[in-house]
Write a protein that holds these residues in place. Structure first.
Motif, mmCIF file in Angstrom:
data_model
loop_
_atom_site.group_PDB
_atom_site.id
_atom_site.type_symbol
_atom_site.label_atom_id
_atom_site.label_comp_id
_atom_site.label_asym_id
_atom_site.label_seq_id
_atom_site.Cartn_x
_atom_site.Cartn_y
_atom_site.Cartn_z
ATOM 1 N N GLY B 85 0.835 -1.215 0.000
ATOM 2 C CA GLY B 85 0.000 0.000 0.000
ATOM 3 C C GLY B 85 0.855 1.246 0.000
ATOM 4 O O GLY B 85 1.752 1.400 -0.815
ATOM 5 N N ASP B 86 0.574 2.158 0.931
ATOM 6 C CA ASP B 86 1.351 3.390 1.103
ATOM 7 C C ASP B 86 2.203 3.206 2.352
ATOM 8 O O ASP B 86 1.670 2.859 3.406
ATOM 9 N N PRO B 87 3.523 3.444 2.247
ATOM 10 C CA PRO B 87 4.368 3.208 3.432
ATOM 11 C C PRO B 87 3.988 4.088 4.621
ATOM 12 O O PRO B 87 4.318 3.771 5.758
ATOM 13 N N GLY B 88 3.264 5.184 4.357
ATOM 14 C CA GLY B 88 2.860 6.103 5.427
ATOM 15 C C GLY B 88 1.598 5.682 6.157
ATOM 16 O O GLY B 88 1.231 6.284 7.164
ATOM 17 N N ILE B 89 0.908 4.662 5.661
ATOM 18 C CA ILE B 89 -0.341 4.199 6.286
ATOM 19 C C ILE B 89 -0.136 2.768 6.775
ATOM 20 O O ILE B 89 -0.187 1.828 5.999
ATOM 21 N N TYR B 90 0.091 2.608 8.062
ATOM 22 C CA TYR B 90 0.366 1.305 8.677
ATOM 23 C C TYR B 90 1.528 0.589 7.977
ATOM 24 O O TYR B 90 1.580 -0.636 7.942
ATOM 25 N N GLY B 91 2.442 1.358 7.383
ATOM 26 C CA GLY B 91 3.554 0.760 6.662
ATOM 27 C C GLY B 91 4.892 1.055 7.315
ATOM 28 O O GLY B 91 4.971 1.312 8.509
ATOM 29 N N MET B 92 5.954 1.032 6.508
ATOM 30 C CA MET B 92 7.316 1.112 7.049
ATOM 31 C C MET B 92 7.823 2.528 7.320
ATOM 32 O O MET B 92 8.873 2.697 7.949
ATOM 33 N N SER B 93 7.133 3.563 6.854
ATOM 34 C CA SER B 93 7.617 4.940 7.044
ATOM 35 C C SER B 93 7.768 5.312 8.517
ATOM 36 O O SER B 93 8.725 5.995 8.893
ATOM 37 N N GLY B 94 6.819 4.887 9.334
ATOM 38 C CA GLY B 94 6.855 5.245 10.755
ATOM 39 C C GLY B 94 8.110 4.733 11.431
ATOM 40 O O GLY B 94 8.780 5.460 12.176
ATOM 41 N N LEU B 95 8.447 3.508 11.145
ATOM 42 C CA LEU B 95 9.609 2.879 11.775
ATOM 43 C C LEU B 95 10.918 3.479 11.244
ATOM 44 O O LEU B 95 11.846 3.757 12.019
ATOM 45 N N VAL B 96 10.985 3.714 9.945
ATOM 46 C CA VAL B 96 12.181 4.346 9.369
ATOM 47 C C VAL B 96 12.360 5.744 9.970
ATOM 48 O O VAL B 96 13.463 6.139 10.356
ATOM 49 N N SER B 97 11.264 6.480 10.083
ATOM 50 C CA SER B 97 11.331 7.827 10.663
ATOM 51 C C SER B 97 11.785 7.772 12.116
ATOM 52 O O SER B 97 12.529 8.647 12.577
ATOM 53 N N GLU B 98 11.340 6.759 12.837
ATOM 54 C CA GLU B 98 11.738 6.636 14.241
ATOM 55 C C GLU B 98 13.253 6.432 14.359
ATOM 56 O O GLU B 98 13.899 7.028 15.218
ATOM 57 N N PHE B 99 13.811 5.621 13.474
ATOM 58 C CA PHE B 99 15.268 5.430 13.464
ATOM 59 C C PHE B 99 15.992 6.746 13.129
ATOM 60 O O PHE B 99 17.014 7.070 13.721
ATOM 61 N N LEU B 100 15.461 7.495 12.180
ATOM 62 C CA LEU B 100 16.075 8.787 11.824
ATOM 63 C C LEU B 100 16.003 9.743 13.014
ATOM 64 O O LEU B 100 16.966 10.447 13.329
ATOM 65 N N TYR B 101 14.851 9.740 13.664
ATOM 66 C CA TYR B 101 14.635 10.591 14.841
ATOM 67 C C TYR B 101 15.638 10.249 15.938
ATOM 68 O O TYR B 101 16.146 11.120 16.640
ATOM 69 N N GLU B 102 15.944 8.977 16.066
ATOM 70 C CA GLU B 102 16.871 8.513 17.111
ATOM 71 C C GLU B 102 18.338 8.688 16.697
ATOM 72 O O GLU B 102 19.238 8.268 17.421
ATOM 73 N N GLY B 103 18.578 9.255 15.514
ATOM 74 C CA GLY B 103 19.954 9.603 15.154
ATOM 75 C C GLY B 103 20.572 8.790 14.031
ATOM 76 O O GLY B 103 21.692 9.069 13.593
ATOM 77 N N GLU B 104 19.860 7.790 13.549
ATOM 78 C CA GLU B 104 20.363 7.017 12.401
ATOM 79 C C GLU B 104 20.509 7.967 11.204
ATOM 80 O O GLU B 104 19.692 8.864 11.027
ATOM 81 N N GLU B 105 21.584 7.789 10.420
ATOM 82 C CA GLU B 105 21.771 8.695 9.282
ATOM 83 C C GLU B 105 21.692 7.971 7.949
ATOM 84 O O GLU B 105 22.256 6.893 7.792
ATOM 85 N N ALA B 106 21.016 8.570 7.027
ATOM 86 C CA ALA B 106 20.916 8.019 5.677
ATOM 87 C C ALA B 106 20.205 9.036 4.812
ATOM 88 O O ALA B 106 19.496 9.911 5.323
ATOM 89 N N GLU B 107 20.429 8.923 3.500
ATOM 90 C CA GLU B 107 19.635 9.759 2.607
ATOM 91 C C GLU B 107 18.366 8.963 2.288
ATOM 92 O O GLU B 107 18.432 7.934 1.614
ATOM 93 N N VAL B 108 17.255 9.423 2.841
ATOM 94 C CA VAL B 108 16.014 8.656 2.740
ATOM 95 C C VAL B 108 15.012 9.375 1.862
ATOM 96 O O VAL B 108 14.872 10.592 1.937
ATOM 97 N N GLU B 109 14.348 8.614 0.999
ATOM 98 C CA GLU B 109 13.217 9.188 0.253
ATOM 99 C C GLU B 109 12.003 8.283 0.370
ATOM 100 O O GLU B 109 12.080 7.086 0.101
ATOM 101 N N PHE B 110 10.888 8.874 0.806
ATOM 102 C CA PHE B 110 9.639 8.121 0.904
ATOM 103 C C PHE B 110 8.910 8.200 -0.435
ATOM 104 O O PHE B 110 8.664 9.292 -0.944
#
Lengths: 247, 247
Positions: B85-110
């Motif tokens: 579906g859409d990664p932003g709706i019950y998908g993987m975006s939330g978890l990836v964002s949480e890692f970024l928020y916690e300091g993980e670094e990467a060039e990410v595109e949703f």
């Protein structure tokens, strides 16, 4: 004409702006069409798609006329009636369905598109993540009291809320009124404001809900707000709502 | 490897099932990737896309592990982490964002995708059309009381409601409880049940809310419900909510 007595009507979502956000199915529908009918703004978004279709553009407020023409032409032709974003979200699907309900006949296929909230969500980080509500502040087709009640219920349920059509020159006061309601429930919560998502002039702001009134002049019909809920976080870079995983 | 020290992480929505519901941008991300990581079910959906990427599949419940691997590989490679579906709706975006928020670094595109509610809406007609809410009945990551409250608020606000994850073998009772709540507010209203939208075995039913309990055995994790509001109509063929135009 490719089709003789084999008409078909596609109701096609063009996505939020960038042509590469079309689905493969939408692209194919446009390529196969004899006629493409749409508001001039959305027709412009798809001008790079190679098609022999005759393009018929019209302006805002002529939706009923456009749908009638699409049904008429679709008796003998393949017609794409285009709609910005997803045709099912404040788009042309509702009106086409109403004509079908009233007895109009055609072979109709709805082709979904990416709606503005979805690309705005990815620009901000992932404020949606879980349950959410979508509310339009436009009172052109709905009474304002109904819109306010819906907004209040979404706030009460701690939904993340995507707000469409937050303001226009004619109804600036509506936005200020909505901001007041939001602040009754979301004091201290974060909100993302995304303008021209995936289009030229894209910009975004993330702030606290109590700072929203400052942006009364900034928001317009090309802006989507994503109001975070009590769990939404922001660290100066990324706005997101946790899914609930232990990391 | 196409990339040397030029890593990038795409979080890619694969849409509801049919491969032609991918966006052009999602297709390109998959084609350009060195690695594609995802749940085996979603990897299967994109197997027709031509790519030299190495495919890494995993199973349900291993989301955190999958995201960690995606970040690790994206330091030196182009990685697509895929999400149904859409990664932003019950998908993987939330978890990836949480890692970024916690300091993980990467060039990410949703990269957004078509969510199930959108294709389900088009299959039924256009029950959404206007404001709507999306609620998941899965209480794996959220307390059930919170879910019930949200559902009640959406009903109170007369939102059209898309219900995800309505039932699984382990929590059949939750669905029955939700149906009871729905019937407190939507007696006489219409509801569409869509199973396997745009996938093999697609089927749908439209009924009155008070008939919903009959379908307790029919609904499963591959089913989306669209609960119409007080204005939603159905004539035996098409279920839609009027936009408010005079036709």
């Amino acid at each position: 004409m490719q089709s003789q007595g084999k008409g078909r009507l596609y109701v096609v979502g063009t996505g939020p702006g960038s042509p590469d956000l079309l689905t493969l199915r939408a692209k194919k529908a446009l390529e196969d069409s004899d006629y493409i009918i749409g508001h001039q703004r959305y027709v412009k978004l798809i001008e790079d798609i190679k098609t022999d279709a005759e393009i018929i553009t019209s302006t805002m407020g002529r939706e009923v006329e456009r749908v009638k023409l699409a049904f008429e032409l679709s008796k003998e032709n393949i017609v794409s009636l285009i709609s910005g974003g997803d045709p099912g979200i404040y788009g042309m699907s509702g009106l086409v369905s109403e004509f079908l309900y009233e007895g109009e006949e055609a072979e109709v296929e709805f082709v979904p598109g990416i709606s503005a909230f979805s690309i705005a969500n990815g620009i901000l980080g992932s404020p949606i993540s879980n349950d959410f509500a979508v509310v339009s502040l436009s009172d052109l087709l709905l009474p304002w009291e109904e819109i306010k009640k819906r907004l209040e219920c979404a706030l009460l349920g701690d939904f993340v809320i995507a707000i469409y059509n937050p303001s226009s020159r004619k109804r600036r006061g509506r936005f200020d009124e909505a901001v007041e309601i939001i602040n009754k429930y979301r004091d201290g919560c974060f909100v993302g404001i995304v303008k021209n998502a995936s289009r030229e002039g894209e910009e975004h702001i993330i702030c606290k809900c109590e700072e929203l009134e400052r942006y009364s002049e900034f928001v317009d019909m090309s802006t989507v707000l994503i109001v975070g809920n009590s769990k939404t976080k922001f660290n100066g870079k990324i706005m997101f709502t946790p899914r609930g995983y232990k990391i």
